[in-house]
Write a protein that holds these residues in place. Structure first.
Motif: not given
Ligand code: C2E
Ligand code: CA
Ligand code: CA
Length: 602
Positions: A154-161, A163-170
């Motif tokens: 679950q954490l891995e999923k959360e982390i990748s999500e 990360q995706k949000v972070q990449e999007k923000l970036m």
């Protein structure tokens, strides 16, 4: 299982003893307590039963015929099936019990015979409890492990999500949402990296191209923001198509773009890109139902190890852009250090200009306008000069653009208005002639709604008649401010103030606006008049303009008459008025009065 369950659960106990009496007594007692009991009389059987029946606990006698209890225990412990079964050793009092060995081979407790049953039961119960606790711990551990695994996925999923949000923000932080191009922040970061890298490699060259879209504001204002946005997107795509991989187009803001050429061999590479861009932008853009032409002015700066600051690079690119725009819209310009000096000079002028307005350091020169049929002066054009305390007389071409950029032009032009109206009024009285006054008006005034009231007030105060005033506006000014211009020209007209198109012929090729706007006078630009020479070309143009004006009942003034030949030529074409060095340069008031007193005629 908790202890309550243990009470209901019938634990299986295996008793191993070669003495049948012992076995019987013990198993009876345990049976009475509710345990299920099996008993065997030698080690071999003990191992077999333990393996197949897997009792919860084994009571193991030490002394047996085939093998002793220690050995049985050792074997139990080496068999994965039985190794976890707790073993309690039984020993007679007379037998020598090796306690150390008992524990060493894996026993958990021992009981000495003869038994005290309470003790036996207590020890058995104790071991079973321990066993139960162990089982519970094991189960909890397994559950925990399972939960850890689940939680980890679950954490891995959360982390990748995340990360995706972070990449999007970036991405959002570094890109322009409209054109999807990298934005100013991206550019500044990248430039800084390159500037730093360049310090290590002094021979490295790169280039920054600063682009500004010509006429974007007009398109945006006249066709609307949606079309403006579409134009920016299409423009971005077309600009991108001019670039090689490794070069980046970014949107700097508004209609400004910056191209970063990360590695070039010579300035020629950058110039080549600028030329390609100009070529690519020749065809029109189709936006909705509109066909739009646009071009860009480009300032180029070559980056090398002399630059240790990305802001200086952009500053110089911007200076070069300014120069390109001044030279000709839709051109490019390579930066050189002289431009920086000039830019500073301009900046200094800007500061000085503010003070100059307070201190009224300006003088108005008047250039006579001649009626070509009579040869008499009919009026004057007011032309401002700046009497700079250190630099001497500065011409309007040097400071009017600065005044326009800084907004100081509004005060400046109104000052000219007041002074010039006073002056003309006084000459009218003194020389008893209704001289007209031509005043230049910057297009910057067009967005000021109070312009007309201000002009009216000045006319009232200075007592100059409305029909003696002629306002000069360039055709670009009218067309670029289409919406305002019409209203302003009409209200001038309704007050009998005349409107002149200044520098006629230099702006838009379309003449249709002459039919739409109330225009009284065309001033043919000097560039056409200077072509009037013996054996000269292009002289039909002047004739065409004069004919057109005649048809539209618009008066014509020829600007910049410098020779007698030009004068005669224009007279032959029935041109109404003329102005130029041939008659008189722009003059100070005192010299104008001398001229008027002489009743000069041409
Ligand atoms: P303009 O309105 O086209 O003014 C005519 C310019 O041509 C003047 O330059 C004048 O001195 C020059 N000129 C006149 N006859 C001849 C000639 O025979 N040969 C040559 N070579 N030049 C001639 P000047 O005075 O330097 O003014 C430049 C421009 O500055 C003007 O161009 C006008 O656009 C602007 N300007 C001048 N005074 C004002 C003002 O009070 N307000 C505003 N907004 N603009 C002004
Ligand atoms: Ca003028
Ligand atoms: Ca002019």
């Amino acid at each position: 299982m908790n202890s309550f369950q243990l009470e209901n659960y019938k634990a299986n106990i295996l008793i191993v003893d070669d003495i049948a009496d012992n076995l019987r007594v013990l198993s009876n007692t345990l049976n009475e307590q509710g345990y299920k009991v099996r008993s065997v009389t030698n080690g071999t059987m003990a191992l077999r039963v333990a393996h197949s029946a897997h009792p919860d606990l084994i009571l193991l006698d030490i002394k047996m015929p085939d093998m002793d209890g220690y050995e049985v225990c050792e074997q139990l412990k080496s068999d994965p099936q039985t190794k976890d079964i707790p073993v309690i050793f039984l020993s007679a009092l007379d037998e020598a019990l090796d306690k150390v060995k008992a524990f060493a081979v894996g026993g958990v407790d021992y009981i000495t015979k003869p038994f005290q049953f309470e003790e036996v039961l207590a020890r058995i119960n104790n071991q079973l409890q321990i066993q139960l606790a162990k089982a519970q711990i094991k189960k909890l551990n397994e559950e925990l492990e399972l939960r850890v695994i689940q939680r980890t996925t679950q954490l891995e999923k959360e982390i990748s999500e995340r990360q995706k949000v972070q990449e999007k923000l970036m991405h959002m932080a570094l890109h322009d949402p409209l054109t999807e191009l990298p934005n100013r922040t991206w550019l500044m970061n990248r430039l800084e990296q390159i500037v730093n890298a360049c310090q290590q490699h002094p021979s490295y060259l790169f280039a920054v191209l600063f682009l500004d879209c010509d006429r974007f504001k007009i398109i945006n204002d006249s066709l609307g923001h949606l079309v403006g946005d579409q134009l920016l997107i299409s423009l971005a795509r077309r600009l991108e198509s001019c670039l090689q991989p490794g070069n980046t187009l970014s949107r700097f803001g508004g209609d400004e773009f910056v191209i970063l050429l990360e590695k070039i061999n010579s300035p020629q590479d950058a110039i080549h890109i600028a030329q390609t861009i100009h070529q690519e932008l020749l065809p029109s853009f189709h936006l909705d139902d509109h066909e739009v032409f646009t071009n860009v002015s480009i300032g180029i700066v070559i980056g090398n190890s002399n630059y240790n600051n990305c802001f200086h690079l952009l500053r110089d690119a911007d200076i070069a852009l300014y120069q390109a725009k001044t030279n000709a819209r839709g051109s490019y310009q390579l930066f050189n250090p002289q431009m920086y000096t000039d830019a500073n000079k301009r900046l200094k002028l800007e500061t000085d200009l503010r003070l100059a307005i307070e201190k009224e350091e300006f003088v108005i020169y008047y250039q006579p306008i001649i009626n070509l049929q009579t040869g008499n002066i009919t009026g004057f054009e007011s032309l401002i000069r700046w009497q700079h305390p250190q630099q001497g007389l500065i011409t309007p071409n040097e400071f009017i653009p600065i005044a326009e950029e800084t907004g100081l032009i509004l005060q400046l032009d109104l000052w000219v208005f007041k002074k010039a109206c006073q002056q003309i009024n006084s000459w009218q009285e003194k020389f008893n002639y209704p001289f007209t006054l031509n005043i230049n008006l910057s297009p910057k005034h067009f967005s000021h709604t109070q312009l007309i009231t201000k002009i009216e007030n000045i006319l009232k105060k200075t007592q100059l008649r409305n029909d003696c005033l002629k306002i000069e506006i360039t055709e670009n000014a009218i067309i670029e401010h289409d919406l305002y211009a019409k209203g302003i020209l009409e209200s001038l007209k309704s007050r009998e103030i005349q409107v002149c198109i200044d520098d006629f012929g230099t702006g838009y090729s379309s003449l249709s606006y002459l039919y739409r706007f109330p225009v009284d006078v065309l001033k043919i630009d000097r560039s056409f008049i200077s072509q009037i020479q013996e054996n000269g070309d292009n002289m039909e143009l002047v004739q065409a303009i004069i004919t057109l004006a005649e048809q539209l009942k618009i008066e014509v003034v020829a600007e910049g008459i410098e020779t007698a030949y030009q004068l005669q030529f224009l007279r032959d074409l029935n041109c109404d008025f003329g102005q130029g060095y041939f008659f008189a340069k722009p003059l100070e008031s005192r010299l104008v009065e001398d001229l008027l007193s002489q009743h000069q005629q041409w």
